[in-house]
Design a protein around this motif. Structure first.
Motif, PDB file in Angstrom:
ATOM      1  N   PRO A 111       1.281  -6.325   1.875  1.00  0.00           N
ATOM      2  CA  PRO A 111       2.437  -5.893   1.055  1.00  0.00           C
ATOM      3  C   PRO A 111       2.308  -6.356  -0.397  1.00  0.00           C
ATOM      4  O   PRO A 111       3.043  -5.889  -1.260  1.00  0.00           O
ATOM      5  N   ASN A 112       1.400  -7.262  -0.642  1.00  0.00           N
ATOM      6  CA  ASN A 112       1.191  -7.785  -1.989  1.00  0.00           C
ATOM      7  C   ASN A 112       0.088  -6.995  -2.684  1.00  0.00           C
ATOM      8  O   ASN A 112      -0.830  -6.474  -2.048  1.00  0.00           O
ATOM      9  N   ALA A 145      -0.725  -1.386  -2.522  1.00  0.00           N
ATOM     10  CA  ALA A 145       0.446  -2.112  -3.026  1.00  0.00           C
ATOM     11  C   ALA A 145       0.313  -2.377  -4.520  1.00  0.00           C
ATOM     12  O   ALA A 145       1.303  -2.288  -5.270  1.00  0.00           O
TER      13      ALA A 145
END
Length: 829
Positions: A366-367, A383
């Motif tokens: 997610p980063n 992401a």
């Protein structure tokens, strides 16, 4: 009787006889001899020569030894005071002795002998039983540096013998053996320098069997011995080089192991050379694997091949291999190089598996994850693309990462990334960045060192803090009243901690620079030195105060080279290459420099920084390797030159022999032999004139050979033209020599038999197709008989052609309906 001997018999004023070597019986004589003896040739033919003159045939062995050694024998017929001399000749294909009888005094005979000895290319001397030089020729005197032979005569033999020679041992040996052939003898020249010579020595006895003198025939071989010693030294250096190599090296003669270095023995699990010498290489490496690394040239392959092999105990291992060929003692030797990569391959497989797991983790994170090489974005996950508001990864490729960082954070981020590239750990921090739509976002950033496409890289992980900061600001607004003092205190404390961290980071960076083994030098935009680490101080011999603020050009030997580096850095932002530096004491050294521009957070140029390392020792080693390779190339070139010269000497000998032969068939055989030798000589002459000793450009050689053959035959009945069609083809010497001999035989045969006094054409072509060589030799002459069968032919030339075709492992197509057409096909090696 040969023409030259007939001329001598007809014009000489001496009595001339030819006698056999076994019994000294008369074969022939001239008219003056018959007149003197008052007999006919039939009356004296077959009688021993000593029935007419005083020649002691009991000394026949002594006479023959002196003829073989000195080329001439003299005696006096005491009854008639006639001088008798003998020399060896070739007469009607046999070796015989030419006897000359003349009415000369003994003194005149000695003068004749003296002239012959002085014109001899070999040195000659004669000593008595007291070891005094009775006589010598000018050749020996000049060889030892004297102007006249009188400088040596009547002196002791010790005057010219080296101190290393034991004259007493030499005298004892000749007393036992009566003669010594090809013994090495050391003589001392006029300057006192030793010469290594090859000598034949004969003990002379009188009729009573008493020792009266010792004769020496001497040839200087110092140059040859020195050359052989240089060859031995070169081979020893080659042996030492192979034993310090990290690869296992094995030398093969048709797949039989003839030598190896210690690394190869250890690699396959054996204890010593005796365990492997004489064994077939396929005992360790399967034939299929061996074919992968066979090299057709004498240069080692740049591309290494992976092969499977087994050790002595049957353990399978994976090797990286390459091959080449060298010439040793007249033979072509295969050389194989091996390096074990079993463990490396296991590591590579594990790394690939780890890479796949890492890729999956990164793509689903997610980063935002960015991979930077030289601060440029080389990879970004989904992401990260969404975070910076781009559509696809390609839009971000090769963009400077700092371009997305707000200006107030750029310097800090740049410094942190540099620290990470040099092995430091970057702690988590929060900064602001801009998206493609110029929107500012708050993020948390952390960096670590990684590898990307086999190059050092920095992995940057970004966390979007927008939601977290909004929540934090809301909480702050709710508690701002009661917590304002606490917040101020915390901000002050945090600022102190930040300052401390900055100081620690600066100190850490300073320690890295000072502990580097490479020289690190920084300059400002005016090229004044601002940074000079400990390695640079040690290398250049300056103290720090001597160079700070000085122009960096003081470190260069050549101002033009300094200007070249400056121009490259200013125009391209970077320079990498070799330069020559000057120390404080004036000494110079070669270094490898990598320099690049230093910019401030706003993008302005602050100066440049260079990292360099002294490579003087490496340059010396590289030059030594180049010199060694050049030496071996010269030796190979000299070998081909000497082979060519030797073949030309043989051809010249055959040409001289032809002058003594009248038989047409024999002359034809000698001419054919000369042509065969010349075809081989052309090969070595071509190799001598090129730098590639592994192969020869065959079409040029073929054209020269065929043209010379057509020109060499005196074809007066008609005109023969050479028609050619060549590809540019390179053949190894093992294929070039048989092909040259085949063309020599077929073209020679065509010139002798095909045209019968008419005009004609000889067709010659060589082509290459799909790895095969097609050699065609044809003519438009009368062709071969209908019942011709080469296997039943008694022609030496045809038998030689088919023997050479077998040697090439070639196929033959023969057409004889319209002229004769030979098509020979074989695989190119």
């Amino acid at each position: 009787m040969t023409t030259s001997l007939t001329t001598l018999f007809n014009n000489s004023k001496q009595q001339l006889f030819t006698v056999s070597m076994d019994c000294f019986c008369i074969h022939s004589c001239n008219s003056i001899a018959l007149k003197y003896l008052a007999k006919s040739l039939d009356e004296i033919k077959g009688l021993p020569i000593d029935e007419f003159f005083t020649i002691n045939l009991n000394k026949k062995d002594i006479i023959l030894n002196e003829l073989e050694t000195l080329g001439i024998y003299h005696t006096i017929d005491k009854a008639s005071n006639r001088s008798i001399s003998a020399t060896l000749i070739n007469h009607d294909g046999n070796r015989e002795i030419l006897i000359r009888v003349e009415v000369d005094s003994e003194t005149e005979t000695d003068k004749s002998r003296e002239v012959i000895l002085d014109e001899n290319v070999a040195g000659y001397c004669r000593i008595d039983t007291e070891l005094k030089l009775l006589d010598c020729n000018n050749t020996l005197a000049i060889q030892l540096g004297y102007k006249y032979k009188e400088d040596l005569i009547n002196k002791s033999i010790g005057f010219i013998l080296s101190e290393k020679e034991d004259i007493s041992y030499l005298i004892k040996t000749i007393a036992k053996q009566k003669k010594i052939k090809n013994i090495e003898l050391r003589l001392r020249d006029k300057l006192g320098k030793d010469q290594i010579c090859l000598a034949n020595i004969i003990l002379e006895k009188d009729d009573a069997g008493n020792n009266i003198a010792i004769s020496f025939t001497i040839i200087d071989i110092s140059e040859r011995v020195e050359f052989e010693n240089r060859i031995k030294q070169s081979e020893e250096r080659f042996r030492l080089l192979s034993n310090v190599a990290i690869e296992g090296i094995v030398f093969l003669d048709k797949r039989e192991i003839i030598d190896s270095n210690e690394q190869f023995i250890e690699l396959i699990g054996h204890a010593n050379h005796q365990d492997i010498i004489g064994r077939n290489i396929i005992e360790f490496i399967d034939n299929t694997e061996l074919l992968k690394i066979n090299s057709p040239k004498n240069t080692f392959q740049q591309k290494r091949n992976e092969v499977v092999a087994k050790k002595r105990d049957g353990t399978i291992m994976l090797l990286e291999a390459s091959s080449g060929k060298i010439h040793q003692q007249g033979k072509e030797i295969d050389v194989l190089l091996f390096y074990e990569i079993t463990q490396r391959k296991k590591t590579e497989i594990a790394l690939e598996q780890s890479t796949e797991r890492y890729k999956s983790l990164v793509e689903n994170s997610p980063n935002g994850i960015f991979i930077l090489v030289n601060n440029q974005i080389k990879f970004v996950n989904n992401a990260g693309i969404e975070l910076l508001e781009y559509e696809v990864e390609d839009d971000l490729y090769n963009i400077e990462f700092k371009d997305f960082v707000d200006e107030e954070f750029r310097e800090s981020v740049d410094r942190d990334l540099l620290e990470t590239r040099e092995g430091g750990d970057l702690e988590y921090k929060e900064i602001q960045m801009q998206t493609s739509k110029k929107r500012h976002i708050n993020i948390g950033i952390q960096a670590s060192l990684t590898i990307f496409n086999n190059k050092p890289a920095v992995q940057v992980t970004i966390v979007d803090l927008t939601t977290q900061l909004e929540l934090r600001e809301e909480r702050i607004r709710n508690k701002i009243a009661e917590e304002i003092n606490i917040t101020l205190t915390e901000e002050i404390e945090q600022h102190k901690q930040t300052q401390e961290k900055l100081q620690v980071a600066q100190k850490f960076t300073r320690n890295i620079i000072e502990s580097s083994i490479d020289m690190i030098i920084a300059v400002n935009k005016d090229n004044k030195i601002t940074e000079f680490n400990k390695a640079a101080i040690d290398q250049f011999g300056y103290v720090l105060e001597d160079v700070l603020g000085k122009d960096v050009s003081v470190l260069y030997v050549d101002k033009k080279e300094y200007q070249r580096v400056s121009t490259s850095v200013n125009d391209k932002g970077i320079f990498t290459g070799e330069i020559t530096n000057r120390r404080k004491n004036g000494e110079t050294f070669v270094s490898l420099l990598s320099s690049s521009i230093i910019k401030n957070p706003k993008g302005g140029i602050q100066g440049s920084m260079g990292v360099s390392r002294d490579i003087t020792e490496r340059k010396i080693i590289e030059q030594q390797v180049k010199d060694s390779l050049k030496e071996k190339e010269v030796l190979l070139q000299e070998v081909h030159h000497r082979v060519k010269n030797n073949l030309q000497v043989i051809s010249s000998i055959l040409s001289l022999q032809s002058n003594y032969v009248k038989d047409e068939k024999t002359l034809e055989i000698l001419a054919e032999s000369q042509n065969r030798i010349k075809s081989m000589s052309y090969i070595h002459e071509t190799l001598y004139q090129t730098t590639d000793f592994s192969s020869i450009e065959f079409s040029n050689y073929l054209n020269t050979l065929a043209s010379n053959l057509i020109h060499s035959y005196s074809y007066s009945g008609g005109t023969v033209k050479l028609r050619t069609d060549y590809d540019e083809i390179y053949l190894t010497i093992d294929q070039a020599i048989p092909c040259g001999l085949i063309v020599n035989e077929i073209v020679s045969n065509a010139m002798k038999h095909a045209f019968e006094g008419k005009d004609g054409d000889v067709y010659l072509s060589i082509k290459e197709s799909q790895g095969k060589i097609h050699l065609r030799v044809a003519d438009n002459g009368k062709g071969l008989p209908k019942d011709f069968k080469y296997e039943e032919s008694d022609s030496l030339g045809m038998q030689l052609v088919y023997s050479l075709i077998d040697q090439l492992d070639a196929s033959l197509e023969l057409k004889a309906d319209k002229g004769t057409d030979f098509l020979i096909t074989f695989d190119k090696s």
